[in-house]
Design a protein around this motif. Structure first.
Motif, PDB file in Angstrom:
ATOM      1  N   LEU A   1      55.511  36.968  41.327  1.00 59.30           N
ATOM      2  CA  LEU A   1      56.131  37.510  42.537  1.00 59.30           C
ATOM      3  C   LEU A   1      57.506  38.111  42.240  1.00 59.30           C
ATOM      4  CD1 LEU A   1      55.151  34.690  45.058  1.00 59.30           C
ATOM      5  CD2 LEU A   1      54.469  37.084  45.214  1.00 59.30           C
ATOM      6  N   THR A   2      58.244  37.479  41.353  1.00 57.06           N
ATOM      7  CA  THR A   2      59.561  37.997  40.974  1.00 57.06           C
ATOM      8  C   THR A   2      59.422  39.307  40.221  1.00 57.06           C
ATOM      9  OG1 THR A   2      60.450  35.741  40.848  1.00 57.06           O
ATOM     10  CG2 THR A   2      61.694  37.493  39.734  1.00 57.06           C
ATOM     11  N   VAL A   3      58.455  39.374  39.297  1.00 56.34           N
ATOM     12  CA  VAL A   3      58.208  40.612  38.537  1.00 56.34           C
ATOM     13  C   VAL A   3      57.783  41.736  39.474  1.00 56.34           C
ATOM     14  CG1 VAL A   3      56.698  41.702  36.825  1.00 56.34           C
ATOM     15  CG2 VAL A   3      57.654  39.421  36.377  1.00 56.34           C
ATOM     16  N   LEU A   4      56.922  41.418  40.437  1.00 52.76           N
ATOM     17  CA  LEU A   4      56.427  42.443  41.357  1.00 52.76           C
ATOM     18  C   LEU A   4      57.509  42.985  42.273  1.00 52.76           C
ATOM     19  CD1 LEU A   4      52.934  40.936  42.327  1.00 52.76           C
ATOM     20  CD2 LEU A   4      53.419  42.854  40.788  1.00 52.76           C
ATOM     21  N   GLN A   5      58.527  42.153  42.556  1.00 57.47           N
ATOM     22  CA  GLN A   5      59.637  42.644  43.369  1.00 57.47           C
ATOM     23  C   GLN A   5      60.302  43.862  42.704  1.00 57.47           C
ATOM     24  OE1 GLN A   5      62.209  39.187  44.158  1.00 57.47           O
ATOM     25  NE2 GLN A   5      62.047  39.695  46.313  1.00 57.47           N
ATOM     26  N   ARG A   6      60.412  43.808  41.409  1.00 59.20           N
ATOM     27  CA  ARG A   6      61.050  44.910  40.663  1.00 59.20           C
ATOM     28  C   ARG A   6      60.055  46.032  40.362  1.00 59.20           C
ATOM     29  NH1 ARG A   6      64.390  41.209  36.221  1.00 59.20           N
ATOM     30  NH2 ARG A   6      65.551  39.979  37.755  1.00 59.20           N
ATOM     31  N   TRP A   7      58.802  45.658  40.120  1.00 60.43           N
ATOM     32  CA  TRP A   7      57.795  46.649  39.696  1.00 60.43           C
ATOM     33  C   TRP A   7      57.378  47.558  40.830  1.00 60.43           C
ATOM     34  CZ3 TRP A   7      52.557  47.334  40.999  1.00 60.43           C
ATOM     35  CH2 TRP A   7      51.848  48.192  40.159  1.00 60.43           C
ATOM     36  N   ALA A   8      57.151  46.983  42.035  1.00 57.12           N
ATOM     37  CA  ALA A   8      56.627  47.751  43.168  1.00 57.12           C
ATOM     38  C   ALA A   8      57.664  48.735  43.700  1.00 57.12           C
ATOM     39  CB  ALA A   8      56.174  46.843  44.284  1.00 57.12           C
TER      40      ALA A   8
ATOM     41  N   CYS B   1      46.709  48.577  33.666  1.00 62.65           N
ATOM     42  CA  CYS B   1      45.857  49.653  34.182  1.00 62.65           C
ATOM     43  C   CYS B   1      46.609  50.499  35.208  1.00 62.65           C
ATOM     44  CB  CYS B   1      44.596  49.065  34.815  1.00 62.65           C
ATOM     45  SG  CYS B   1      43.451  48.293  33.645  1.00 62.65           S
ATOM     46  N   ALA B   2      47.316  49.831  36.121  1.00 62.47           N
ATOM     47  CA  ALA B   2      48.069  50.551  37.151  1.00 62.47           C
ATOM     48  C   ALA B   2      49.172  51.402  36.526  1.00 62.47           C
ATOM     49  CB  ALA B   2      48.666  49.565  38.153  1.00 62.47           C
ATOM     50  N   TRP B   3      49.833  50.867  35.506  1.00 66.48           N
ATOM     51  CA  TRP B   3      50.909  51.606  34.829  1.00 66.48           C
ATOM     52  C   TRP B   3      50.362  52.837  34.115  1.00 66.48           C
ATOM     53  CZ3 TRP B   3      51.904  52.307  29.477  1.00 66.48           C
ATOM     54  CH2 TRP B   3      53.153  52.894  29.205  1.00 66.48           C
ATOM     55  N   LEU B   4      49.224  52.673  33.430  1.00 64.40           N
ATOM     56  CA  LEU B   4      48.612  53.810  32.725  1.00 64.40           C
ATOM     57  C   LEU B   4      48.169  54.897  33.699  1.00 64.40           C
ATOM     58  CD1 LEU B   4      46.480  51.956  30.014  1.00 64.40           C
ATOM     59  CD2 LEU B   4      48.523  53.361  29.625  1.00 64.40           C
ATOM     60  N   LEU B   5      47.754  54.495  34.890  1.00 63.87           N
ATOM     61  CA  LEU B   5      47.312  55.457  35.906  1.00 63.87           C
ATOM     62  C   LEU B   5      48.472  55.975  36.748  1.00 63.87           C
ATOM     63  CD1 LEU B   5      44.058  53.624  37.058  1.00 63.87           C
ATOM     64  CD2 LEU B   5      44.188  55.710  35.677  1.00 63.87           C
ATOM     65  N   GLY B   6      49.672  55.472  36.488  1.00 66.66           N
ATOM     66  CA  GLY B   6      50.854  55.928  37.225  1.00 66.66           C
ATOM     67  C   GLY B   6      50.862  55.492  38.678  1.00 66.66           C
ATOM     68  N   LEU B   7      50.297  54.330  38.964  1.00 70.42           N
ATOM     69  CA  LEU B   7      50.182  53.852  40.343  1.00 70.42           C
ATOM     70  C   LEU B   7      51.120  52.678  40.586  1.00 70.42           C
ATOM     71  CD1 LEU B   7      46.306  53.958  40.619  1.00 70.42           C
ATOM     72  CD2 LEU B   7      47.912  55.625  41.532  1.00 70.42           C
ATOM     73  N   ARG B   8      51.865  52.761  41.684  1.00 71.10           N
ATOM     74  CA  ARG B   8      52.742  51.669  42.095  1.00 71.10           C
ATOM     75  C   ARG B   8      52.688  51.533  43.606  1.00 71.10           C
ATOM     76  NH1 ARG B   8      58.300  50.941  38.641  1.00 71.10           N
ATOM     77  NH2 ARG B   8      57.366  50.894  36.577  1.00 71.10           N
ATOM     78  N   GLY B   9      53.608  50.761  44.177  1.00 68.99           N
ATOM     79  CA  GLY B   9      53.673  50.619  45.621  1.00 68.99           C
ATOM     80  C   GLY B   9      53.219  49.256  46.097  1.00 68.99           C
ATOM     81  N   PRO B  10      53.388  48.976  47.379  1.00 65.24           N
ATOM     82  CA  PRO B  10      53.047  47.665  47.947  1.00 65.24           C
ATOM     83  C   PRO B  10      51.574  47.282  47.780  1.00 65.24           C
ATOM     84  CG  PRO B  10      54.427  48.913  49.463  1.00 65.24           C
ATOM     85  CD  PRO B  10      54.046  49.855  48.360  1.00 65.24           C
ATOM     86  N   ALA B  11      50.668  48.260  47.943  1.00 70.36           N
ATOM     87  CA  ALA B  11      49.237  47.944  47.824  1.00 70.36           C
ATOM     88  C   ALA B  11      48.895  47.491  46.414  1.00 70.36           C
ATOM     89  CB  ALA B  11      48.398  49.161  48.207  1.00 70.36           C
TER      90      ALA B  11
END
Length: 316
Positions: A309-316, A250-260
């Motif tokens: 957590l490892t995936v999010l390190q790269r994604w965020a 959902c976040a990817w489709l909406l173009g949203l990233r970041g720490p939050a």
């Protein structure tokens, strides 16, 4: 990243294990489980919810990341109900698939992984997590129970409007949503709670987490785990793998990233929260299955959370 996840999950597993030991030693007998559940559900839970919500100022909260979180929740919940059917058992499984352990595991893990910024985002979620999921979950449970009773000839068939109205009424006059609503309303007055009242509320709230986990362990010891292991594993996989994957989609489709957004993805990956078990006790459906899923998902999270957590390190 393995250390933060393990450090946060190990106390939860130990508390559940202690509850199992208490039951095996017969220090807590099977006949007492229902009474302990009532104590947790009708006393300790409302105390924590009211005290938490009475400190919330809705105007200070950023609900943007929360909106994406609940979009993912709605998708997983709806698909579960479609697959399982509109029954109280289907509702129990749907709630288990979407209700995260945001307090006992979420707070220490978020602090270790994302620090103060992550905690602010998590606390924003916690402030409305129970309000949204438990209130809407209660409505679904009440509607499903009314539908089942009508089909079984235990109640007169009612129009949908009357059924929904009764379900909404039951969902508000309920030990979960009522203290949340009362707390939110009280917070907007700006009044403080006298210490003589606040201290007992604080003590009862602090007792909720340990009591809930011990109760899960006791119930797990008396339940038929082996007979529910397959169903519990399905819930655990959906909760710790599918739920965060849907959120990230959902976040990817909406173009949203970041720490939050990363913090919310981590919240979605948390194991099943103990409040789901309390719901199954109240509605007397899927108790052994959901109880087993709490333990199984917590154990599975030891493997999945470090990966997330490892995936999010790269994604965020």
């Amino acid at each position: 990243m393995n250390s933060p996840a393990f450090s946060a999950l190990l106390p939860v597993i130990l508390m559940i294990g202690l509850g199992i030991c208490l039951a095996k030693l017969q220090w807590v007998r099977h006949a007492a489980v229902r009474d302990l559940s009532n104590l947790v559900f009708y006393v300790l839970t409302p105390a924590l919810l009211f005290r938490t919500m009475m400190q919330v100022k809705l105007t200070d909260l950023d609900f943007a990341p929360i909106g994406v979180y609940f979009l993912a929740v709605a998708l997983v919940f709806a698909v579960t109900m479609l697959v399982q059917g509109f029954t109280t058992l289907g509702a129990a499984r749907a709630l288990a698939n979407t209700f995260s352990n945001t307090v006992m595991i979420g707070i220490p893990l978020m602090s270790l992984a994302y620090g103060e910024q992550g905690l602010v985002t998590l606390f924003t979620l916690i402030s409305v997590h129970a309000l949204v999921l438990l209130t809407s979950g209660t409505i679904i449970f009440e509607l499903a129970a009314a539908r089942q009773a009508s089909r079984a000839g235990q109640a007169d068939a009612r129009g949908m409007g009357r059924t929904i109205a009764q379900a909404v009424k039951n969902s508000i006059l309920h030990p979960i949503p009522l203290p949340i609503i009362a707390g939110v309303l009280y917070a907007q007055t700006g009044l403080s709670v006298p210490e003589v009242v606040d201290t007992p509320l604080q003590l009862m709230g602090q007792a909720l987490g340990p009591m809930s986990l011990l109760l899960v362990g006791v119930t797990l010891a008396y339940g038929r785990v082996r007979g529910n292991l397959s169903a519990a594993l399905r819930i655990a996989v959906v909760k710790t793998v599918v739920h965060p994957a849907v959120f990230l989609g959902c976040a990817w489709l909406l173009g949203l990233r970041g720490p939050a957004m990363a913090a919310m993805a981590l919240a979605a990956a948390l194991p099943v929260g103990a409040n789901v078990f309390l719901f199954t006790q109240r509605y007397e459906v899927g108790e052994d299955e959901v109880t087993a899923s709490i333990a199984v998902s917590t154990a599975l999270a030891l493997v999945t959370l470090p990966v997330v957590l490892t995936v999010l390190q790269r994604w965020a």
